[in-house]
Design a protein around this motif. Structure first.
Motif, PDB file in Angstrom:
ATOM      1  N   UNK A  44     102.821  68.761  11.649  1.00 11.40           N
ATOM      2  CA  UNK A  44     101.195  68.753  12.192  1.00 11.40           C
ATOM      3  C   UNK A  44     101.185  67.938  13.516  1.00 11.40           C
ATOM      4  N   UNK A  45     102.457  67.823  13.626  1.00 17.42           N
ATOM      5  CA  UNK A  45     102.707  67.655  15.357  1.00 17.42           C
ATOM      6  C   UNK A  45     102.741  68.517  16.453  1.00 17.42           C
ATOM      7  N   UNK A  46     103.233  69.619  16.020  1.00 16.27           N
ATOM      8  CA  UNK A  46     103.796  70.402  16.482  1.00 16.27           C
ATOM      9  C   UNK A  46     102.360  71.239  16.724  1.00 16.27           C
ATOM     10  N   UNK A  47     101.697  71.546  15.645  1.00 14.42           N
ATOM     11  CA  UNK A  47     100.237  72.032  15.477  1.00 14.42           C
ATOM     12  C   UNK A  47      99.627  71.645  16.102  1.00 14.42           C
ATOM     13  N   UNK A  48      99.788  70.154  16.461  1.00 11.13           N
ATOM     14  CA  UNK A  48      98.230  69.478  17.434  1.00 11.13           C
ATOM     15  C   UNK A  48      98.413  69.505  18.849  1.00 11.13           C
ATOM     16  N   UNK A  49      99.832  69.235  18.876  1.00 10.34           N
ATOM     17  CA  UNK A  49     100.668  69.727  20.232  1.00 10.34           C
ATOM     18  C   UNK A  49      99.626  71.516  21.228  1.00 10.34           C
ATOM     19  N   UNK A  50      99.618  71.570  19.921  1.00 10.58           N
ATOM     20  CA  UNK A  50      99.773  73.496  20.435  1.00 10.58           C
ATOM     21  C   UNK A  50      97.811  73.004  20.977  1.00 10.58           C
ATOM     22  N   UNK A  51      96.992  72.523  19.807  1.00  4.59           N
ATOM     23  CA  UNK A  51      95.907  73.151  19.780  1.00  4.59           C
ATOM     24  C   UNK A  51      95.908  71.794  21.065  1.00  4.59           C
ATOM     25  N   UNK A  52      96.432  70.508  21.679  1.00  3.18           N
ATOM     26  CA  UNK A  52      95.602  69.863  22.773  1.00  3.18           C
ATOM     27  C   UNK A  52      96.063  70.445  24.177  1.00  3.18           C
ATOM     28  N   UNK A  53      97.289  71.377  23.881  1.00  2.86           N
ATOM     29  CA  UNK A  53      97.191  72.483  25.433  1.00  2.86           C
ATOM     30  C   UNK A  53      96.356  73.556  25.573  1.00  2.86           C
ATOM     31  N   UNK A  54      95.781  74.156  24.122  1.00  2.00           N
ATOM     32  CA  UNK A  54      94.533  74.767  24.634  1.00  2.00           C
ATOM     33  C   UNK A  54      93.827  74.534  24.740  1.00  2.00           C
ATOM     34  N   UNK A  55      93.814  73.484  24.277  1.00  2.00           N
ATOM     35  CA  UNK A  55      91.958  72.784  24.708  1.00  2.00           C
ATOM     36  C   UNK A  55      92.115  72.347  26.353  1.00  2.00           C
ATOM     37  N   UNK A  56      93.248  71.829  26.709  1.00  2.00           N
ATOM     38  CA  UNK A  56      93.439  71.092  27.770  1.00  2.00           C
ATOM     39  C   UNK A  56      93.392  72.817  29.268  1.00  2.00           C
ATOM     40  N   UNK A  57      93.856  73.533  28.504  1.00  2.00           N
ATOM     41  CA  UNK A  57      93.843  74.598  29.461  1.00  2.00           C
ATOM     42  C   UNK A  57      92.694  75.501  29.205  1.00  2.00           C
ATOM     43  N   UNK A  58      91.833  75.770  28.329  1.00  2.00           N
ATOM     44  CA  UNK A  58      90.839  75.702  28.077  1.00  2.00           C
ATOM     45  C   UNK A  58      89.502  74.738  29.587  1.00  2.00           C
ATOM     46  N   UNK A  59      89.588  73.218  29.010  1.00  2.00           N
ATOM     47  CA  UNK A  59      88.902  72.846  30.015  1.00  2.00           C
ATOM     48  C   UNK A  59      89.372  73.347  31.586  1.00  2.00           C
ATOM     49  N   UNK A  60      90.781  73.166  31.745  1.00  2.00           N
ATOM     50  CA  UNK A  60      90.818  73.390  33.248  1.00  2.00           C
ATOM     51  C   UNK A  60      89.887  74.672  33.819  1.00  2.00           C
ATOM     52  N   UNK A  61      90.405  75.409  32.762  1.00  2.00           N
ATOM     53  CA  UNK A  61      90.257  76.863  33.617  1.00  2.00           C
ATOM     54  C   UNK A  61      88.480  76.805  33.894  1.00  2.00           C
ATOM     55  N   UNK A  62      87.654  75.650  32.908  1.00  2.00           N
ATOM     56  CA  UNK A  62      86.288  75.898  33.052  1.00  2.00           C
ATOM     57  C   UNK A  62      85.849  75.419  33.683  1.00  2.00           C
ATOM     58  N   UNK A  63      86.413  74.340  33.933  1.00  2.00           N
ATOM     59  CA  UNK A  63      86.107  73.035  34.712  1.00  2.00           C
ATOM     60  C   UNK A  63      86.206  73.297  36.483  1.00  2.00           C
ATOM     61  N   UNK A  64      87.979  74.510  36.532  1.00  2.00           N
ATOM     62  CA  UNK A  64      86.961  74.635  38.437  1.00  2.00           C
ATOM     63  C   UNK A  64      86.825  76.543  38.482  1.00  2.00           C
ATOM     64  N   UNK A  65      86.361  76.937  37.314  1.00  2.00           N
ATOM     65  CA  UNK A  65      85.647  77.815  37.345  1.00  2.00           C
ATOM     66  C   UNK A  65      84.179  77.551  37.968  1.00  2.00           C
ATOM     67  N   UNK A  66      83.636  75.504  37.222  1.00  5.08           N
ATOM     68  CA  UNK A  66      82.266  75.195  36.755  1.00  5.08           C
ATOM     69  C   UNK A  66      81.849  75.025  38.588  1.00  5.08           C
ATOM     70  N   UNK A  67      83.592  74.830  38.845  1.00  2.00           N
ATOM     71  CA  UNK A  67      83.799  73.991  40.778  1.00  2.00           C
ATOM     72  C   UNK A  67      83.809  74.631  42.318  1.00  2.00           C
ATOM     73  N   UNK A  68      84.045  76.194  41.410  1.00  3.09           N
ATOM     74  CA  UNK A  68      83.780  76.868  42.439  1.00  3.09           C
ATOM     75  C   UNK A  68      82.557  77.641  42.559  1.00  3.09           C
ATOM     76  N   UNK A  69      82.051  77.206  43.979  1.00  2.00           N
ATOM     77  CA  UNK A  69      80.789  77.727  44.407  1.00  2.00           C
ATOM     78  C   UNK A  69      80.374  78.963  44.477  1.00  2.00           C
ATOM     79  N   UNK A  70      79.019  79.274  43.584  1.00  2.00           N
ATOM     80  CA  UNK A  70      78.512  80.424  44.030  1.00  2.00           C
ATOM     81  C   UNK A  70      78.116  80.533  45.706  1.00  2.00           C
ATOM     82  N   UNK A  71      78.362  82.130  45.865  1.00  2.00           N
ATOM     83  CA  UNK A  71      77.561  82.732  47.583  1.00  2.00           C
ATOM     84  C   UNK A  71      76.386  83.141  47.032  1.00  2.00           C
TER      85      UNK A  71
END
Length: 72
Positions: A45-72
């Motif tokens: 359960x601990x390993x599964x939760x850590x994998x899920x947290x990592x995946x969610x964190x990376x997805x959120x980081x990518x989404x926020x980075x994409x959101x912050x990039x100004x569109x020309x």
């Protein structure tokens, strides 16, 4: 005086990391001959939760980075 203190502190940090890496390598080399333990339900359960947290964190980081990039 302050630059000397900073240089000494940086040297101590490098020394600490070198010792830390040496300890990690030593633990790895010692553990190569040990059998792999079977994880119980709590461990899986601990390993599964850590994998899920990592995946969610990376997805959120990518989404926020994409959101912050100004569109020309």
């Amino acid at each position: 005086m302050l630059p000397a203190i900073v240089l000494v502190a940086e040297g101590l940090v490098v020394l600490w990391f070198a010792v830390f890496i040496g300890m990690m390598v030593s633990m790895y080399l010692d553990s190569r001959s040990m059998p792999m333990p079977r994880l119980d339900l709590a461990g899986r359960t601990l390993i599964g939760s850590a994998k899920l947290a990592f995946a969610v964190g990376m997805t959120a980081l990518a989404a926020l980075t994409y959101y912050e990039i100004p569109m020309f």
